[in-house]
Scaffold this motif. Structure first.
Motif, mmCIF file in Angstrom:
data_model
loop_
_atom_site.group_PDB
_atom_site.id
_atom_site.type_symbol
_atom_site.label_atom_id
_atom_site.label_comp_id
_atom_site.label_asym_id
_atom_site.label_seq_id
_atom_site.Cartn_x
_atom_site.Cartn_y
_atom_site.Cartn_z
ATOM 1 N N LEU B 237 0.837 -1.212 0.000
ATOM 2 C CA LEU B 237 0.000 0.000 0.000
ATOM 3 C C LEU B 237 0.864 1.251 0.000
ATOM 4 N N GLU B 238 1.978 1.168 0.726
ATOM 5 C CA GLU B 238 2.860 2.333 0.769
ATOM 6 C C GLU B 238 3.456 2.621 -0.609
ATOM 7 N N ARG B 239 3.687 1.575 -1.360
ATOM 8 C CA ARG B 239 4.346 1.777 -2.659
ATOM 9 C C ARG B 239 3.393 2.126 -3.769
ATOM 10 N N LEU B 240 2.154 1.641 -3.655
ATOM 11 C CA LEU B 240 1.180 1.940 -4.698
ATOM 12 C C LEU B 240 0.615 3.323 -4.398
ATOM 13 N N ALA B 241 0.626 4.170 -5.377
ATOM 14 C CA ALA B 241 0.028 5.487 -5.148
ATOM 15 C C ALA B 241 -1.475 5.351 -5.320
ATOM 16 N N LEU B 242 -2.151 4.988 -4.245
ATOM 17 C CA LEU B 242 -3.584 4.741 -4.353
ATOM 18 C C LEU B 242 -4.349 6.053 -4.321
ATOM 19 N N ALA B 243 -5.320 6.147 -5.216
ATOM 20 C CA ALA B 243 -6.169 7.341 -5.231
ATOM 21 C C ALA B 243 -7.288 7.174 -4.204
ATOM 22 N N ASP B 244 -7.772 8.279 -3.669
ATOM 23 C CA ASP B 244 -8.955 8.219 -2.805
ATOM 24 C C ASP B 244 -10.126 7.682 -3.620
ATOM 25 N N ASP B 245 -11.061 7.055 -2.957
ATOM 26 C CA ASP B 245 -12.280 6.557 -3.594
ATOM 27 C C ASP B 245 -11.983 5.612 -4.757
ATOM 28 N N SER B 246 -10.954 4.799 -4.600
ATOM 29 C CA SER B 246 -10.575 3.925 -5.707
ATOM 30 C C SER B 246 -10.811 2.455 -5.364
ATOM 31 N N LEU B 247 -10.539 1.634 -6.332
ATOM 32 C CA LEU B 247 -10.737 0.195 -6.204
ATOM 33 C C LEU B 247 -9.362 -0.466 -6.087
ATOM 34 N N LEU B 248 -9.204 -1.335 -5.092
ATOM 35 C CA LEU B 248 -7.953 -2.080 -4.950
ATOM 36 C C LEU B 248 -8.256 -3.567 -5.077
ATOM 37 N N LEU B 249 -7.679 -4.181 -6.087
ATOM 38 C CA LEU B 249 -7.891 -5.608 -6.292
ATOM 39 C C LEU B 249 -6.623 -6.348 -5.880
ATOM 40 N N ILE B 250 -6.766 -7.246 -4.952
ATOM 41 C CA ILE B 250 -5.611 -8.005 -4.467
ATOM 42 C C ILE B 250 -5.741 -9.433 -4.970
ATOM 43 N N GLU B 251 -4.810 -9.836 -5.806
ATOM 44 C CA GLU B 251 -4.836 -11.219 -6.288
ATOM 45 C C GLU B 251 -3.919 -12.039 -5.398
ATOM 46 N N ASN B 252 -4.517 -12.895 -4.602
ATOM 47 C CA ASN B 252 -3.733 -13.688 -3.664
ATOM 48 C C ASN B 252 -3.006 -14.819 -4.382
ATOM 49 N N VAL B 253 -2.108 -15.465 -3.686
ATOM 50 C CA VAL B 253 -1.404 -16.622 -4.238
ATOM 51 C C VAL B 253 -2.424 -17.738 -4.494
ATOM 52 N N GLY B 254 -2.256 -18.448 -5.591
ATOM 53 C CA GLY B 254 -3.182 -19.522 -5.918
ATOM 54 C C GLY B 254 -3.119 -20.643 -4.891
ATOM 55 N N ASN B 255 -4.125 -20.712 -4.043
ATOM 56 C CA ASN B 255 -4.098 -21.638 -2.909
ATOM 57 C C ASN B 255 -5.433 -21.481 -2.199
#
Lengths: 126, 377
Positions: B237-255
């Motif tokens: 999160l610190e590295r991604l410049a996330l915009a306010d009111d945005s969508l964050l999709l986290i693709e977890n490890v296949g498991n």
């Protein structure tokens, strides 16, 4: 990293390895700053619905606790029963798997409400 | 090691980490170090004890070993009598122990309470701690959960809707993700900012695929670790410049196992199951389907060619989790994608509304305080 050679890599992709690491972390946090030379017993509470293979957990703990101050600690496992709420019956029921039917009505409208916990209850230290 | 999982020790890598740097992996390495230091300390202690109180030390060891071997019942008795014998020499420094409330009645051996100062050490080694029970009562994954709570707070403060996508390998997660991002782009003319965290054991090819869509993505390689944890996500999160009111999709490890237990601070988990897998997966991996709010049944365009019992699959899934929502989709043909986008946007709307309400409440509070200040003239 030398720690890799202690066998920890055995747990690749084993869920219980992650849990064993969590247990060691909780134990180490608890004794940090205390006058503790050894942890000789670890008592855990594991819910029946937590999806934990107890034998695998014991195996992983054996590996993870190696070279820690809890090496060789006796591990006690308290298994807490699974509990669910049957939407059909409006009753609290006991279940042993997440996909169990309600023991009262036989329906599958059971939402797990208890027995998913994984906790370190207490430890014995020297 | 990854903050909870020993399997990937030292191998976690978040994109952007400078690999030349000794502590490139940040806290991951720090953790490992901390570990060693602690051990070192403990060992030093022990050694010190050996040096000055050789007898005590070997005694204590003897006890511990027998414990380990499991004949504790008999042994505890020995312990007991030993303590009792020592009782007359009652020792004061027990009070200094902050866990003094923890005299455990362990496995209902009433007389087994450990009286501080009565242990084997007291007679020979004042200041050495005594055997005692310490109540902990902490969740095994509490450290992860604390990081997750922090992530969740940071995300909600900014109106970001975060979804943790979980599945087995080969369910078509990344393709679905790419398709999802492109469709959101088209539908909203790029007005909905999206960012992606890609979890994988190795390679950055998935993040590259995402970035090809124009969405910022960061790859988190878990090494031997089989899941993302909240600590890694905090760094991402610190590295991604996330915009306010945005969508964050986290693709977890296949498991379908470990990620179920690890809260990342997401709003919810979405489990993706493709019809090329067995319909009984919900029963085989019940914890994951229980943890998810939505199941995306993917590759439904292939159903005519497969012997996949759709009704059985849905039945199994709802058996595990009666509240599970289900959407049937195909990233290839686009079937069901509109409904999936609607579902995501509904979540994003909620996150935005909650943030707006929070901000409004804060502004009201400021106005009130200013009014109070003005009244005092």
């Amino acid at each position: 990293m030398p720690a890799e050679d202690t066998g920890k890599s055995l747990g690749c992709c084993m869920h219980e390895m992650a849990l064993a690491e969590g247990i060691l972390q909780v134990v180490e946090d608890a004794v940090r700053g205390q006058r503790v030379t050894r942890v000789t017993e670890i008592r855990l509470e594991i819910g029946a619905l937590a999806g934990v293979e107890l034998e695998a957990l014991r195996f992983c703990l054996d590996v993870v606790l190696r070279d820690s101050l809890a090496e060789g600690a006796r591990v006690d496992l308290d298994l807490t029963p699974g509990e669910g709420w049957c939407l059909g019956c409006g009753e609290r029921v006991t279940i042993s798997e997440l996909f169990d039917a309600c023991p009262l009505c036989g329906g599958y409208q059971v939402q797990a409400t208890g027995g998913t916990e994984m906790r370190v209850k207490e430890i014995r230290v020297d | 090691m990854c903050t909870t999982c020993g399997c990937g020790q030292g191998e976690t890598r978040i994109e952007g980490d400078d690999q030349d740097h000794a502590h490139a992996d940040g806290d991951v390495h720090e953790h490992a170090h901390e570990h060693l230091h602690e051990h070192g300390h403990e060992h030093t202690h022990a050694d010190g004890t050996v040096h000055s109180h050789a007898h005590t030390h070997s005694h204590t060891h003897g006890h511990a070993h027998s414990h380990g071997h499991g004949d504790q019942a008999e042994h505890t008795h020995d312990h007991e009598s030993l303590h009792d014998a020592a009782a007359p020499h009652g020792h004061p420094h027990a009070d200094t122990d902050p866990h003094a409330g923890a005299q455990g009645r362990h496995e209902q051996g009433q007389g087994q309470d450990l009286h501080y100062g009565l242990g084997p050490a007291h007679a020979h080694a004042p200041g050495l701690s005594q055997a005692r029970m310490v109540q902990i009562e902490r969740d095994i994954l509490s450290k992860n959960d604390a990081y997750a709570a922090d992530n969740r707070r940071r995300l909600s403060e900014r109106g970001i809707y975060a979804v943790n996508l979980v599945s087995s390998p080969g369910s078509g997660k990344t393709t679905l993700l790419v398709e999802t991002i492109q469709r959101i782009r088209e539908r909203f003319n790029g007005r909905v900012p999206i960012a992606v965290v890609e979890g994988d054991q190795q390679t950055t090819t998935d993040a590259d695929r995402i970035r090809a869509t124009g969405a910022p993505a960061i790859q988190v390689n878990t090494g031997k670790g089989c899941h993302l944890d909240a600590h890694m996500i905090g760094h991402a999160l610190e590295r991604l410049a996330l915009a306010d009111d945005s969508l964050l999709l986290i693709e977890n490890v296949g498991n379908l196992v470990c990620p179920a237990a690890f809260d990342l601070g997401e709003a919810c988990k979405v489990v993706i199951l493709s019809v090329t897998e067995g319909e009984d997966k919900p029963l085989k991996y019940p914890n994951m389907f229980d943890a998810a709010r939505l199941m995306l049944l993917n590759k439904v365009d292939l159903l005519p060619h497969l012997r996949f019992d759709l009704d059985a699959c849905l039945g199994y899934a709802r058996r595990v989790n009666p509240g599970l929502q289900v959407l049937q989709v195909s990233a290839t043909t686009g079937q069901g994608m509109d409904a999936w986008l609607d579902w995501l946007m509904a979540g994003l709307d909620q996150a935005r509304t909650a943030r707006a309400q929070d901000l409004a409440a804060l502004r009201r509070r400021i106005a009130e305080l200013e009014a109070q200040l003005a009244a005092r003239g």
